[in-house]
Enzyme design. Structure first.
Site, mmCIF file in Angstrom:
data_model
loop_
_atom_site.group_PDB
_atom_site.id
_atom_site.type_symbol
_atom_site.label_atom_id
_atom_site.label_comp_id
_atom_site.label_asym_id
_atom_site.label_seq_id
_atom_site.Cartn_x
_atom_site.Cartn_y
_atom_site.Cartn_z
ATOM 1 N N GLY A 144 0.816 -1.215 0.000
ATOM 2 C CA GLY A 144 0.000 0.000 0.000
ATOM 3 C C GLY A 144 0.845 1.259 0.000
ATOM 4 O O GLY A 144 1.795 1.407 -0.762
ATOM 5 N N GLY A 145 0.496 2.173 0.913
ATOM 6 C CA GLY A 145 1.220 3.446 1.010
ATOM 7 C C GLY A 145 2.698 3.229 1.264
ATOM 8 O O GLY A 145 3.530 4.076 0.908
ATOM 9 N N GLY A 201 20.154 9.173 -33.990
ATOM 10 C CA GLY A 201 19.520 9.866 -32.859
ATOM 11 C C GLY A 201 20.212 9.537 -31.550
ATOM 12 O O GLY A 201 20.285 10.383 -30.643
ATOM 13 N N ALA A 202 20.738 8.315 -31.459
ATOM 14 C CA ALA A 202 21.399 7.923 -30.213
ATOM 15 C C ALA A 202 22.669 8.761 -30.008
ATOM 16 O O ALA A 202 22.999 9.129 -28.878
ATOM 17 C CB ALA A 202 21.733 6.440 -30.245
HETATM 18 C C1 HXC Z 1 -2.802 -2.667 10.682
HETATM 19 C C2 HXC Z 1 -1.522 -4.461 10.098
HETATM 20 C C3 HXC Z 1 -1.444 -4.001 8.760
HETATM 21 C C4 HXC Z 1 -2.108 -2.775 8.453
HETATM 22 C C5 HXC Z 1 -0.321 -5.815 8.913
HETATM 23 N N1 HXC Z 1 -0.823 -5.598 10.133
HETATM 24 N N2 HXC Z 1 -0.687 -4.847 8.046
HETATM 25 N N3 HXC Z 1 -2.201 -3.811 11.047
HETATM 26 N N4 HXC Z 1 -2.779 -2.152 9.446
HETATM 27 N N5 HXC Z 1 -2.078 -2.238 7.213
HETATM 28 C C6 HXC Z 1 -0.630 -6.413 11.327
HETATM 29 C C7 HXC Z 1 -1.346 -7.764 11.224
HETATM 30 O O1 HXC Z 1 -2.691 -7.633 11.610
HETATM 31 C C8 HXC Z 1 -0.539 -8.581 12.208
HETATM 32 O O2 HXC Z 1 -0.970 -8.255 13.518
HETATM 33 C C9 HXC Z 1 0.860 -8.030 12.043
HETATM 34 O O3 HXC Z 1 0.709 -6.747 11.456
HETATM 35 C C10 HXC Z 1 1.705 -8.886 11.121
HETATM 36 O O4 HXC Z 1 0.986 -9.113 9.908
HETATM 37 P P1 HXC Z 1 0.859 -10.556 9.231
HETATM 38 O O5 HXC Z 1 -0.217 -10.477 8.202
HETATM 39 O O6 HXC Z 1 0.721 -11.585 10.298
HETATM 40 O O7 HXC Z 1 2.298 -10.700 8.578
HETATM 41 P P2 HXC Z 1 2.709 -11.364 7.195
HETATM 42 O O8 HXC Z 1 2.017 -12.681 7.038
HETATM 43 O O9 HXC Z 1 4.183 -11.308 7.161
HETATM 44 O O10 HXC Z 1 2.104 -10.421 6.054
HETATM 45 C C11 HXC Z 1 2.539 -9.078 5.945
HETATM 46 C C12 HXC Z 1 1.648 -8.315 4.919
HETATM 47 C C13 HXC Z 1 0.171 -8.499 5.319
HETATM 48 C C14 HXC Z 1 1.927 -8.862 3.520
HETATM 49 C C15 HXC Z 1 2.105 -6.853 4.952
HETATM 50 O O11 HXC Z 1 0.011 -8.172 6.715
HETATM 51 C C16 HXC Z 1 -0.744 -7.655 4.520
HETATM 52 O O12 HXC Z 1 -1.071 -7.992 3.366
HETATM 53 N N6 HXC Z 1 -1.201 -6.541 5.125
HETATM 54 C C17 HXC Z 1 -2.100 -5.655 4.450
HETATM 55 C C18 HXC Z 1 -1.368 -4.967 3.367
HETATM 56 C C19 HXC Z 1 -2.193 -3.969 2.625
HETATM 57 O O13 HXC Z 1 -2.986 -4.277 1.762
HETATM 58 N N7 HXC Z 1 -2.021 -2.698 3.011
HETATM 59 C C20 HXC Z 1 -2.695 -1.648 2.389
HETATM 60 C C21 HXC Z 1 -3.219 -0.766 3.474
HETATM 61 S S1 HXC Z 1 -4.058 0.550 2.672
HETATM 62 P P3 HXC Z 1 -0.891 -9.300 14.733
HETATM 63 O O14 HXC Z 1 -1.547 -8.551 15.853
HETATM 64 O O15 HXC Z 1 -1.624 -10.491 14.264
HETATM 65 O O16 HXC Z 1 0.579 -9.556 14.950
HETATM 66 C C22 HXC Z 1 -2.846 1.597 2.221
HETATM 67 C C23 HXC Z 1 -3.341 2.707 1.374
HETATM 68 C C24 HXC Z 1 -2.380 3.846 1.397
HETATM 69 O O17 HXC Z 1 -1.717 1.501 2.558
HETATM 70 C C25 HXC Z 1 -2.639 4.700 0.235
HETATM 71 C C26 HXC Z 1 -1.847 5.957 0.365
HETATM 72 C C27 HXC Z 1 -2.322 6.990 -0.581
#
Ligand code: HXC
Length: 502
Positions: free
Chosen positions: A165-166, A392-393
């Site tokens: 994500g971000g 051109g290059a």
């Molecule tokens: C809150 C989060 C989190 C998040 C992970 N965690 N991502 N908590 N917000 N975005 C937490 C999990 O709940 C978990 O908590 C701990 O972190 C570890 O995550 P796991 O999933 O157990 O780890 P892993 O299997 O290694 O996977 C990591 C990951 C996955 C690939 C990053 O967590 C994931 O896909 N997260 C979501 C990613 C995503 O789509 N983010 C987009 C957010 S929106 P516990 O308590 O169980 O330890 C965004 C938009 C921004 O970013 C746009 C900006 C303009």
């Protein structure tokens, strides 16, 4: 509160931090990763780290999130001051909440005030979902700074875990992205989200692993096998950028440069060997080594001074320039110009890549970036034509017409509007067609064209080349020429900003 009780609260907090550090260590080590603090220790000079805003705290489900998942502070690398933030995956997956964002944004402002590079050690699941739009606002404040500080301070992103994500948009706005093979990943949406939305199952490595980003997408600039190795690479780069002292200079080991080229002028060779033989010993640092390998870019030192280099690589796709090579070259040139690294171009190019795929993909637009980047660069810039520079290059790759300070050529170099084969077939088409031995006539005409037009002396007569130099003198002549234009000031017409083809 009495003085004693506030001291006790402070000590309790410190004990909490120390105990917490132990828990984190075990958690991270289990995943083959290390804690934010361990990473910082590997990155900075021993004893140079000072952390700020250690007690800034976020909250989630009534629990305190210590540090709010990010460490922020200042250290040195080979004595150079750097600002560093390190996300802590053990705190809510290193996700970015309001306080987390505030800490990074403050550090970025500090880095600008200090004129120090900023290095982000990224290990984050992106916007903290529980904080909702406050987290988005936090990202916005970081992206804003990434953009307005671009060209003001060097920005480096090191990816040390699955970043989503971000957490990947901010690195994408920085100058260089470093990744660790097998443990670091970058994607806009992670595998779990991809599965939920599209139904397809795809592994994290395939979707956004270091190998994919280094070879296919081009998002990663440097990769290494371990966290320790990648942090050493960051140290090496920061060290290379430092202005230096002559006593540190070690000349390269090869002095017979012509021996590095194959006898057959049509055969490829690895231009990296050539660069290594010109620049100071063991100062070669390649950027995007595995992406668009038909062009080589990177940093080195020449007589102790940092420079950026660009070289066609005739070993891959005969060094032709395609879309990816154009982007790679142009962005690198822009970085060097923004931070005042003189540019050296080693040219050996037959042209831009012909073909439907390239034209449909927008080669015109991509190739134009090279022209734009060189033409607007005001740093000292020198080109050496090694074997050939066509069409051109030739113009695009730092020719005199677009502002090079010096263009040199080795004696056998061919400089021409197009390759002698193509040119002779067009302008002598009638003679070749009417000849009783067309192939023989064609060959004759090719060599006639080559000796008449496609050689370095012809280009030198037209003042497109400043000097034809002996290959073995290359290093010395470059050191001398860069010293002539050291501190050069070239003004550009006043404007708000240009509009590079994107
Ligand atoms: C809150 C989060 C989190 C998040 C992970 N965690 N991502 N908590 N917000 N975005 C937490 C999990 O709940 C978990 O908590 C701990 O972190 C570890 O995550 P796991 O999933 O157990 O780890 P892993 O299997 O290694 O996977 C990591 C990951 C996955 C690939 C990053 O967590 C994931 O896909 N997260 C979501 C990613 C995503 O789509 N983010 C987009 C957010 S929106 P516990 O308590 O169980 O330890 C965004 C938009 C921004 O970013 C746009 C900006 C303009």
């Amino acid at each position: 509160m009495t003085d004693n009780s506030s001291l006790q609260a402070y000590l309790n907090k410190l004990h909490g931090i120390i105990a917490d550090e132990q828990v984190k260590k075990v958690k991270q080590h289990k995943k083959g990763k290390r804690t934010a603090k361990e990473r910082i220790d590997d990155l900075v000079d021993p004893g140079s780290w000072t952390e700020f805003q250690q007690f800034a705290t976020g909250h989630q489900d009534g629990e305190e999130l210590l540090n709010d998942g990010v460490l922020t502070g200042v250290g040195t690398i080979y004595g150079v001051k750097v600002c560093i933030f390190a996300q802590d995956f053990t705190v809510a997956g290193g996700s970015l909440g309001e306080i987390h964002a505030k800490k990074i944004a403050w550090l970025m402002d500090l880095a600008v005030d200090m004129k120090a590079p900023i290095i982000g050690l990224n290990d984050s699941g992106g916007a903290r979902i529980q904080e909702g739009i406050a987290a988005l606002e936090g990202y916005g404040s970081i992206f804003h700074r990434n953009a307005i500080y671009s060209g003001v301070i060097p920005q480096i992103s090191v990816i040390l875990g699955p970043c989503a994500g971000g957490a990947v948009y901010s690195p994408a706005l920085t100058d260089f992205i470093f990744m660790v093979e097998k443990t670091s990943q970058m994607f806009i949406t992670g595998p779990k989200v991809v599965k939920a939305i599209t139904g397809s199952e795809i592994g994290g490595e395939e979707l956004g692993g270091a190998l994919m980003h280094a070879t296919v997408s081009g998002n990663a600039h440097v990769t290494a096998a371990s966290e320790k190795d990648i942090l050493q690479e960051v140290r090496r780069l920061i060290c290379l950028w430092k202005p230096s002292h002559a006593h540190e200079v070690m000349a390269p080991k090869v002095d017979q440069l012509m021996t590095l080229l194959p006898d057959d002028p049509k055969k490829g060779y690895d231009s990296r060997t050539l660069i290594r033989s010109i620049v100071d010993h063991e100062t070669f640092f390649e950027v995007q080594e595995k992406f668009a390998r038909n062009i080589v870019v990177g940093f080195a030192r020449l007589n102790g001074q940092p420079i950026g280099f660009v070289a066609n690589n005739p070993k891959v796709m005969v060094g032709c320039i395609d879309m990816d090579a154009s982007d790679k070259c142009a962005r690198f040139v822009r970085f060097c110009d923004a931070f005042n690294y003189p540019l050296l171009v080693l040219e050996d190019v037959s042209g831009f890549m012909p073909g439907l795929k390239q034209e449909q993909g927008g080669l015109i637009r991509h190739g134009a970036k090279i022209i734009y980047a060189f033409a607007t660069a005001t740093v000292p810039r020198i080109t050496i034509i090694i074997r050939k520079a066509y069409g051109g290059a030739f113009v695009a790759l730092n020719s005199k017409a677009i502002g090079a300070d010096f263009v040199f050529a080795w004696p056998g170099a061919e400089v021409s509007v197009m390759g002698p084969e193509g040119a002779a077939s067009i302008i002598y088409a009638k003679e070749i067609q009417e000849s009783i031995k067309p192939e023989e006539t064609r060959q004759q005409k090719i060599s006639e064209y080559r000796s008449k037009y496609a050689n370095a002396y012809h280009a030198a007569k037209k003042a497109l080349i400043d000097e034809i130099i002996h290959p073995n003198e290359t290093r010395q002549r470059l050191i001398q020429a860069f010293s002539f234009v050291e501190g050069k000031k070239r003004e550009q017409p006043q404007r708000k900003h240009g509009n590079i083809p994107l």
